[in-house]
Design an enzyme around this catalytic site. Structure first.
Site, PDB file in Angstrom:
ATOM      1  N   TRP A 183       0.836  -1.202   0.000  1.00 39.34           N
ATOM      2  CA  TRP A 183       0.000   0.000   0.000  1.00 39.34           C
ATOM      3  C   TRP A 183       0.864   1.242   0.000  1.00 39.34           C
ATOM      4  O   TRP A 183       0.563   2.227  -0.682  1.00 39.34           O
ATOM      5  CB  TRP A 183      -0.985  -0.007   1.170  1.00 39.34           C
ATOM      6  CG  TRP A 183      -1.968  -1.129   1.076  1.00 39.34           C
ATOM      7  CD1 TRP A 183      -2.102  -2.182   1.943  1.00 39.34           C
ATOM      8  CD2 TRP A 183      -2.953  -1.345   0.043  1.00 39.34           C
ATOM      9  NE1 TRP A 183      -3.105  -3.025   1.513  1.00 39.34           N
ATOM     10  CE2 TRP A 183      -3.651  -2.538   0.358  1.00 39.34           C
ATOM     11  CE3 TRP A 183      -3.320  -0.647  -1.108  1.00 39.34           C
ATOM     12  CZ2 TRP A 183      -4.677  -3.042  -0.436  1.00 39.34           C
ATOM     13  CZ3 TRP A 183      -4.347  -1.144  -1.898  1.00 39.34           C
ATOM     14  CH2 TRP A 183      -5.014  -2.335  -1.560  1.00 39.34           C
TER      15      TRP A 183
ATOM     16  N   ASP B 105      -1.657   6.632   6.382  1.00 36.42           N
ATOM     17  CA  ASP B 105      -2.688   5.717   5.889  1.00 36.42           C
ATOM     18  C   ASP B 105      -2.947   4.729   7.020  1.00 36.42           C
ATOM     19  O   ASP B 105      -2.128   3.853   7.293  1.00 36.42           O
ATOM     20  CB  ASP B 105      -2.186   4.997   4.630  1.00 36.42           C
ATOM     21  CG  ASP B 105      -3.157   3.910   4.153  1.00 36.42           C
ATOM     22  OD1 ASP B 105      -4.205   3.714   4.795  1.00 36.42           O
ATOM     23  OD2 ASP B 105      -2.850   3.263   3.139  1.00 36.42           O
TER      24      ASP B 105
ATOM     25  N   LYS C 128     -12.076  -2.016   6.835  1.00 32.47           N
ATOM     26  CA  LYS C 128     -11.319  -2.949   7.660  1.00 32.47           C
ATOM     27  C   LYS C 128     -11.764  -2.880   9.115  1.00 32.47           C
ATOM     28  O   LYS C 128     -12.205  -3.868   9.659  1.00 32.47           O
ATOM     29  CB  LYS C 128      -9.822  -2.677   7.540  1.00 32.47           C
ATOM     30  CG  LYS C 128      -9.174  -3.413   6.376  1.00 32.47           C
ATOM     31  CD  LYS C 128      -8.794  -2.554   5.258  1.00 32.47           C
ATOM     32  CE  LYS C 128      -8.284  -3.337   4.059  1.00 32.47           C
ATOM     33  NZ  LYS C 128      -7.616  -2.457   3.098  1.00 32.47           N
TER      34      LYS C 128
HETATM   35  C1  PLP Z   1      -7.050  -1.911   2.073  1.00 34.93           C
HETATM   36  C2  PLP Z   1      -6.022  -0.873   2.166  1.00 34.93           C
HETATM   37  C3  PLP Z   1      -5.942   0.168   1.246  1.00 34.93           C
HETATM   38  C4  PLP Z   1      -6.846   0.269   0.040  1.00 34.93           C
HETATM   39  O1  PLP Z   1      -8.106   0.629   0.393  1.00 34.93           O
HETATM   40  P1  PLP Z   1      -9.257   0.902  -0.683  1.00 34.93           P
HETATM   41  O2  PLP Z   1     -10.321   1.471   0.187  1.00 34.93           O
HETATM   42  O3  PLP Z   1      -9.593  -0.409  -1.298  1.00 34.93           O
HETATM   43  O4  PLP Z   1      -8.733   1.849  -1.689  1.00 34.93           O
HETATM   44  C5  PLP Z   1      -4.982   1.141   1.437  1.00 34.93           C
HETATM   45  N1  PLP Z   1      -4.144   1.093   2.474  1.00 34.93           N
HETATM   46  C6  PLP Z   1      -4.189   0.098   3.381  1.00 34.93           C
HETATM   47  C7  PLP Z   1      -3.234   0.101   4.534  1.00 34.93           C
HETATM   48  C8  PLP Z   1      -5.129  -0.916   3.263  1.00 34.93           C
HETATM   49  O5  PLP Z   1      -5.182  -1.901   4.175  1.00 34.93           O
END
Ligand code: PLP
Length: 362
Positions: free
Chosen positions: A103, A173, A197
């Site tokens: 990511w 993030d 998540k």
């Molecule tokens: C799942 C995830 C993403 C991507 O998320 P989307 O909502 O599908 O764009 C980005 N960063 C991390 C750390 C993730 O776990």
């Protein structure tokens, strides 16, 4: 199928049962409204209260001061990979990125379209099995910001404290560990998280934005890509993800009712501890991917002696009602995602299953 199974999926992921039951009840008709949450206008008084409550619930849980705006956006965490550099990289057009997994790499890819990216550290050579140490970070004092990924969903590593970045704005993030514990938001300029998540369903991205950062957003940006638009319109410039925000509101209320983030953190450490001790006590049959001091409390990644045994375990576990244990396609192995809503009993049951499996197969 008569009963709910254990859902170890990395995302979209498990939600609290109480939340699902309440949503189920309100899906036909919200009390006093006569319409479903899926049918009401985002301009209605009812939705106004829902989005306000969601915002306030999150503000309370994370103890976020009025120096920060809270937004609910769309396009997933992935759109933030672009919006962050578009809004915050100018005028210097250089930013620091700490690369701890796939990511982070995707975030770097988009930032490079906007300006100069300095990779402050990368643990890719070690297959992203660890978080870099503070002294490894090559930080630029004049960077526009430092970006890091607090929990690496695919590799199962996690920062247990923030990188120290001085006066440079810290951008995070936090898609896969937001709300797993209380963090000191004052250390951050910007936090974003796809909700699917640890806080809600897919389709909504939660953003925490320090107000001074808005000075950087240029009026030449496309309207929808400019954070100012979303701040000025209370996340309702266009039609927001009404259902997603409603679920986030219920999740925030569920967290508050269950003791808040300190109680959640204690439970998360407890749950992860049970699984890691099983791995560590297996005489090498189960091997954790992450180095011990970089281990994630949310996503527990491990391998078995052979790929055949891994497949066998996944097949048998699935038959017994443990779903979603297959590791991400890019790394293989196994991954148990045990977010806030995942019950401790499920972890204990998985551990007895794993102990049995080891006895039968070694
Ligand atoms: C799942 C995830 C993403 C991507 O998320 P989307 O909502 O599908 O764009 C980005 N960063 C991390 C750390 C993730 O776990």
């Amino acid at each position: 199928m008569e009963k709910r199974i254990y859902n170890f999926s990395a995302g979209p992921a498990i939600l609290p049962e109480d939340v699902l039951k309440e949503a189920q009840e309100h899906l036909y008709m919200l009390p006093g409204v006569g319409m479903s949450i899926l049918e009401i206008s985002h301009r209605s008084k009812t939705f106004d209260k829902i989005i306000g409550d969601a915002r306030e619930g999150l503000r309370t849980l994370l103890n976020i001061s009025q120096d920060y705006e809270l937004l609910f956006l769309q396009g997933g965490a992935s759109l933030q990979f672009s919006m962050v550099p578009l809004n915050f990289m100018p005028p210097k057009n250089k930013a620091d990125y700490i690369v701890t997994g796939s990511w982070s790499k995707k975030a770097v890819k988009e930032a490079k379209r906007v300006g100069e990216v300095n990779i402050s550290a990368s643990t890719e050579e070690a297959k992203f099995n660890r978080i870099p140490k503070q002294e490894e970070l090559k930080l630029n004092a004049d960077a526009s910001y430092v970006h890091f990924t607090s929990n690496n969903t695919i590799y199962g590593t996690q920062w247990h404290s923030e990188p120290v970045v001085g006066d440079v704005p810290l951008v995070c993030d936090a898609s896969s560990d937001i709300l797993h514990k209380k963090i000191d938001i004052n250390k951050y300029a910007f936090v974003y998280a796809g909700a699917q998540k640890n806080m809600g369903p897919s389709g909504v991205t939660f953003v925490i934005l320090r107000k001074d950062m808005l000075e950087r957003s240029s009026d030449t940006l496309h309207t929808m890509l400019n954070y100012k638009t979303h701040v000025d319109n209370g996340s309702m410039y266009n039609t927001p993800t009404t259902f997603g925000i409603y679920i986030i509101d219920l999740v925030a209320k569920w967290l508050i009712k269950n003791g808040g983030l300190d109680a959640m953190y204690k439970l998360n450490k407890d749950k992860a501890g049970i699984l890691y001790s099983c791995i560590d006590g297996s005489a090498g049959f189960y091997k954790g991917h992450a180095e011990k001091d970089s281990r994630s409390l949310m996503n527990i990644t491990f391998n078995l002696p052979t790929a055949e045994l891994e497949q066998k375990l996944i097949a048998e576990a699935t038959a017994e009602g443990f779903s979603g244990l297959k590791g991400h396609r890019s790394v293989g192995g196994l991954r148990a995602s045990i977010y806030n809503a995942f019950p401790k009993q499920g972890v204990e049951d998985l551990v007895s299953f794993m102990k049995n499996f080891q006895t039968k197969n070694s």
